[in-house]
Design a protein around this motif. Structure first.
Motif, PDB file in Angstrom:
ATOM      1  N   LYS A 133       5.185   6.249  -1.273  1.00 52.64           N
ATOM      2  CA  LYS A 133       5.757   5.864   0.020  1.00 52.64           C
ATOM      3  C   LYS A 133       4.668   5.661   1.072  1.00 52.64           C
ATOM      4  CE  LYS A 133      10.223   8.090  -0.832  1.00 52.64           C
ATOM      5  NZ  LYS A 133      11.241   9.049  -0.348  1.00 52.64           N
ATOM      6  N   VAL A 134       3.594   5.007   0.640  1.00 49.71           N
ATOM      7  CA  VAL A 134       2.493   4.696   1.549  1.00 49.71           C
ATOM      8  C   VAL A 134       2.929   3.621   2.529  1.00 49.71           C
ATOM      9  CG1 VAL A 134       0.180   3.695   1.692  1.00 49.71           C
ATOM     10  CG2 VAL A 134       0.725   5.345  -0.116  1.00 49.71           C
ATOM     11  N   ASP A 135       2.621   3.798   3.796  1.00 56.33           N
ATOM     12  CA  ASP A 135       2.892   2.770   4.801  1.00 56.33           C
ATOM     13  C   ASP A 135       1.821   1.690   4.658  1.00 56.33           C
ATOM     14  OD1 ASP A 135       3.277   1.214   7.101  1.00 56.33           O
ATOM     15  OD2 ASP A 135       4.031   2.944   8.232  1.00 56.33           O
ATOM     16  N   ARG A 136       2.229   0.519   4.202  1.00 55.79           N
ATOM     17  CA  ARG A 136       1.251  -0.542   3.943  1.00 55.79           C
ATOM     18  C   ARG A 136       0.546  -1.018   5.204  1.00 55.79           C
ATOM     19  NH1 ARG A 136       3.690  -4.409  -0.894  1.00 55.79           N
ATOM     20  NH2 ARG A 136       4.691  -2.746  -2.094  1.00 55.79           N
ATOM     21  N   ARG A 137       1.127  -0.770   6.353  1.00 51.08           N
ATOM     22  CA  ARG A 137       0.446  -1.140   7.600  1.00 51.08           C
ATOM     23  C   ARG A 137      -0.853  -0.348   7.762  1.00 51.08           C
ATOM     24  NH1 ARG A 137       5.477  -0.176  11.544  1.00 51.08           N
ATOM     25  NH2 ARG A 137       5.493   1.699  10.221  1.00 51.08           N
ATOM     26  N   GLY A 138      -0.841   0.898   7.302  1.00 54.85           N
ATOM     27  CA  GLY A 138      -2.062   1.693   7.336  1.00 54.85           C
ATOM     28  C   GLY A 138      -3.110   1.155   6.380  1.00 54.85           C
ATOM     29  N   VAL A 139      -2.669   0.683   5.210  1.00 55.43           N
ATOM     30  CA  VAL A 139      -3.593   0.077   4.251  1.00 55.43           C
ATOM     31  C   VAL A 139      -4.171  -1.214   4.822  1.00 55.43           C
ATOM     32  CG1 VAL A 139      -3.858  -0.826   1.919  1.00 55.43           C
ATOM     33  CG2 VAL A 139      -2.321   1.100   2.328  1.00 55.43           C
ATOM     34  N   ALA A 140      -3.324  -1.997   5.505  1.00 57.34           N
ATOM     35  CA  ALA A 140      -3.805  -3.227   6.137  1.00 57.34           C
ATOM     36  C   ALA A 140      -4.880  -2.913   7.171  1.00 57.34           C
ATOM     37  CB  ALA A 140      -2.637  -3.983   6.798  1.00 57.34           C
ATOM     38  N   ALA A 141      -4.657  -1.853   7.953  1.00 58.73           N
ATOM     39  CA  ALA A 141      -5.666  -1.440   8.945  1.00 58.73           C
ATOM     40  C   ALA A 141      -6.958  -1.020   8.257  1.00 58.73           C
ATOM     41  CB  ALA A 141      -5.114  -0.299   9.801  1.00 58.73           C
ATOM     42  N   ALA A 142      -6.830  -0.305   7.136  1.00 58.20           N
ATOM     43  CA  ALA A 142      -8.020   0.137   6.399  1.00 58.20           C
ATOM     44  C   ALA A 142      -8.801  -1.050   5.861  1.00 58.20           C
ATOM     45  CB  ALA A 142      -7.605   1.066   5.254  1.00 58.20           C
ATOM     46  N   LEU A 143      -8.099  -2.033   5.319  1.00 55.42           N
ATOM     47  CA  LEU A 143      -8.766  -3.221   4.774  1.00 55.42           C
ATOM     48  C   LEU A 143      -9.446  -4.021   5.881  1.00 55.42           C
ATOM     49  CD1 LEU A 143      -6.066  -4.358   2.183  1.00 55.42           C
ATOM     50  CD2 LEU A 143      -8.373  -3.550   1.647  1.00 55.42           C
ATOM     51  N   THR A 144      -8.749  -4.225   6.993  1.00 59.08           N
ATOM     52  CA  THR A 144      -9.330  -4.988   8.096  1.00 59.08           C
ATOM     53  C   THR A 144     -10.546  -4.260   8.662  1.00 59.08           C
ATOM     54  OG1 THR A 144      -7.229  -6.034   8.672  1.00 59.08           O
ATOM     55  CG2 THR A 144      -8.897  -5.945  10.398  1.00 59.08           C
ATOM     56  N   PHE A 145     -10.475  -2.941   8.737  1.00 57.46           N
ATOM     57  CA  PHE A 145     -11.644  -2.170   9.186  1.00 57.46           C
ATOM     58  C   PHE A 145     -12.835  -2.454   8.274  1.00 57.46           C
ATOM     59  CE2 PHE A 145     -14.402   1.492   8.528  1.00 57.46           C
ATOM     60  CZ  PHE A 145     -14.804   1.781   9.817  1.00 57.46           C
ATOM     61  N   GLY A 146     -12.616  -2.398   6.957  1.00 60.25           N
ATOM     62  CA  GLY A 146     -13.699  -2.635   6.014  1.00 60.25           C
ATOM     63  C   GLY A 146     -14.249  -4.031   6.066  1.00 60.25           C
ATOM     64  N   LEU A 197      -9.437   3.261  13.251  1.00 59.58           N
ATOM     65  CA  LEU A 197      -9.053   3.488  11.853  1.00 59.58           C
ATOM     66  C   LEU A 197      -8.471   4.886  11.677  1.00 59.58           C
ATOM     67  CD1 LEU A 197      -9.102   2.777   8.783  1.00 59.58           C
ATOM     68  CD2 LEU A 197     -11.407   3.786   8.743  1.00 59.58           C
ATOM     69  N   LEU A 198      -9.130   5.886  12.233  1.00 54.86           N
ATOM     70  CA  LEU A 198      -8.662   7.265  12.079  1.00 54.86           C
ATOM     71  C   LEU A 198      -7.292   7.461  12.729  1.00 54.86           C
ATOM     72  CD1 LEU A 198     -12.010   9.201  12.713  1.00 54.86           C
ATOM     73  CD2 LEU A 198     -10.897   8.701  10.517  1.00 54.86           C
ATOM     74  N   ILE A 199      -7.074   6.827  13.862  1.00 54.06           N
ATOM     75  CA  ILE A 199      -5.760   6.934  14.517  1.00 54.06           C
ATOM     76  C   ILE A 199      -4.684   6.283  13.642  1.00 54.06           C
ATOM     77  CG2 ILE A 199      -4.376   6.139  16.479  1.00 54.06           C
ATOM     78  CD1 ILE A 199      -6.878   6.441  18.212  1.00 54.06           C
ATOM     79  N   ALA A 200      -4.997   5.117  13.081  1.00 53.13           N
ATOM     80  CA  ALA A 200      -4.026   4.411  12.245  1.00 53.13           C
ATOM     81  C   ALA A 200      -3.659   5.224  11.014  1.00 53.13           C
ATOM     82  CB  ALA A 200      -4.588   3.044  11.827  1.00 53.13           C
ATOM     83  N   VAL A 201      -4.683   5.798  10.350  1.00 53.16           N
ATOM     84  CA  VAL A 201      -4.452   6.500   9.082  1.00 53.16           C
ATOM     85  C   VAL A 201      -3.904   7.896   9.298  1.00 53.16           C
ATOM     86  CG1 VAL A 201      -5.577   7.401   7.008  1.00 53.16           C
ATOM     87  CG2 VAL A 201      -6.225   5.163   7.897  1.00 53.16           C
ATOM     88  N   LEU A 202      -4.454   8.616  10.269  1.00 51.01           N
ATOM     89  CA  LEU A 202      -4.089  10.021  10.445  1.00 51.01           C
ATOM     90  C   LEU A 202      -2.912  10.247  11.377  1.00 51.01           C
ATOM     91  CD1 LEU A 202      -7.689  11.547  10.785  1.00 51.01           C
ATOM     92  CD2 LEU A 202      -6.315  11.226   8.714  1.00 51.01           C
TER      93      LEU A 202
END
Length: 436
Positions: A133-146, A197-202
């Motif tokens: 049940k991962v929120d894909r919006r957080g993954v999108a933020a992680a990818l864009t950060f990278g 990134l930390l705000i988005a993920v955490l």
């Protein structure tokens, strides 16, 4: 004339938020800019088409990088990474998302495949995302950060191109600066992206979220292949040789096409991929990256309309009319102008030369230091890259996360990345301009 950029970007943004296809939205925005500038529809179209060549090199490099990424995946080396993420990080959502951000960061400086790795790495993980049940919006933020933070802060790989572009643009406009100075100037703005990134993920996307079939505009017929056990072998070692070769050539030549071609040639020369698979590798690379490449071409045409009609110059002139010698206010206005311009064009690399020409005279008159000027230009150029419907930093994540039709480009990629990266970039870019 001064409102042309603002209104055309609003057209692009509103149509995108209404789920209109991004290519259609960009064309509509370009037509709006042309008509507001006194051009006919035909003249607007012709100007847009003439400007599509501005990103031809980028589009071709994406196709070749896509083929290179396909060739790499053919060896099964990516399966080792996927299996590692599944075995080690299953049930640990935050660590999974941060690990993906780390892998994405390697694509800018160490393994120069840019966004081409996403459609290969992410789709096999989608079923796991749903189970966790991962929120894909957080993954999108992680990818864009990278895809952004490494080139913003580190002058190697794509970062070398970015900082060279800033240095060259400033030098041509009257301020001599080195690549290492621009890198120092961008450390503070880049740190803002780390916080985002930390705000988005955490915080923002830490809760469970069920994926919705059809959310991306189609039901999707993607089925993740079963995980296969792969052990490191000779082909994988030779694949690493090809990756290093591509990186070295790209750094020496500062040319993405040369680097991608080197990687492909080495993959075939070292017989990592059979020569007879050449047509299939290229076809798969085009299929994977073709749409993104075409969006970049159309976005370049939109940028050509804004530039040649004088709309960008008029916007900066209008903004400068409100400015006095208050550096804090000037810095904020320049950053917001950069945000509007870049989010429309969708390319920080393509926007930097335009912004450097316009910003340098204003910064000199206002008494900004060399490092402060570099931070303003670099931050203004990087701003719109996150959140722009036409940016490869948002198109890339969507290409992987929407493989099964459950991830919307605008609401699940562009809006989250705009909020978590553009706002910190404005704040920390402004701070950099004040303290440097």
């Amino acid at each position: 004339m001064e409102w042309v950029v603002v209104i055309s970007v609003l057209v692009l943004t509103i149509l995108s938020l209404l789920r209109v296809n991004v290519i259609i939205a960009i064309i509509a925005a370009a037509m709006t800019a042309g008509l507001m500038s006194g051009l006919s529809i035909v003249e607007s179209i012709e100007m847009m088409v003439s400007g599509m060549g501005g990103q031809a090199s980028t589009a071709l490099s994406y196709i070749l990088l896509g083929a290179f990424a396909v060739a790499i995946s053919y060896t099964g080396i990516t399966a080792i990474l996927v299996n590692f993420l599944i075995n080690v990080l299953t049930g640990r959502k935050m660590m999974m998302t941060l690990a993906i951000a780390g892998v994405a960061s390697l694509s800018q400086n160490l393994v120069p495949v840019h966004i081409a790795f996403i459609p290969i790495l992410i789709p096999p993980l989608l079923k796991l995302f749903d189970e966790m049940k991962v929120d894909r919006r957080g993954v999108a933020a992680a990818l864009t950060f990278g895809l952004k933070a490494p080139y913003v802060m580190i002058p190697a790989g794509f970062g070398l191109l970015f900082h060279n572009t800033i240095a060259e643009g400033m030098s041509e406009s009257g301020i001599d600066v080195t690549t290492w100075q621009t890198a120092m100037a961008m450390l503070i703005p880049g740190s803002g992206m780390i916080i985002g990134l930390l705000i988005a993920v955490l915080v923002t996307y830490r809760k469970d979220r069920e994926s919705i079939p059809g959310a991306g505009g189609s039901e999707g017929n993607f089925t993740a292949p079963p995980a296969e056990h792969v052990t490191f072998n000779r082909k994988h070692a030779l694949t690493l040789v090809a990756i290093v070769g591509a990186l070295i050539v790209q750094i020496i030549t500062q040319n993405l096409i040369a680097g991608a071609l080197t990687g492909l040639v080495l993959m075939f020369t070292l017989v990592v991929v059979p020569f007879k698979k050449g047509d299939q590798v290229m076809a798969d690379g085009i299929a994977m990256m073709g749409q993104i490449a075409f969006v970049m071409l159309v976005a370049s045409g939109f940028g050509k309309v804004l530039e040649d009609t004088g709309a960008v110059d008029a916007l900066v002139e209008m903004s400068s009319g409100f400015l006095d010698h208050n550096q804090a206010f000037i810095a904020l206005i320049l950053l917001l102008v950069g945000l509007v311009v870049t989010i429309g064009i969708g390319s920080s690399f393509g926007t930097i030369p335009i912004l450097a020409t316009l910003f340098v005279p204003i910064c000199l008159a206002a008494g900004f230091s060399t490092l402060a000027t570099a931070s303003l230009i670099g931050t203004a150029g990087a701003l719109g890259d996150a959140g722009s419907p036409a940016s490869d930093s948002t198109l890339g994540p969507t290409s992987g996360l929407n493989a099964d039709g459950k991830h919307h480009h605008i609401w699940d990629t562009c809006v989250p990345t705009f909020i978590h990266f553009n706002i910190p970039l404005v704040v920390f870019g402004w701070i950099a301009a004040m303290v440097l």
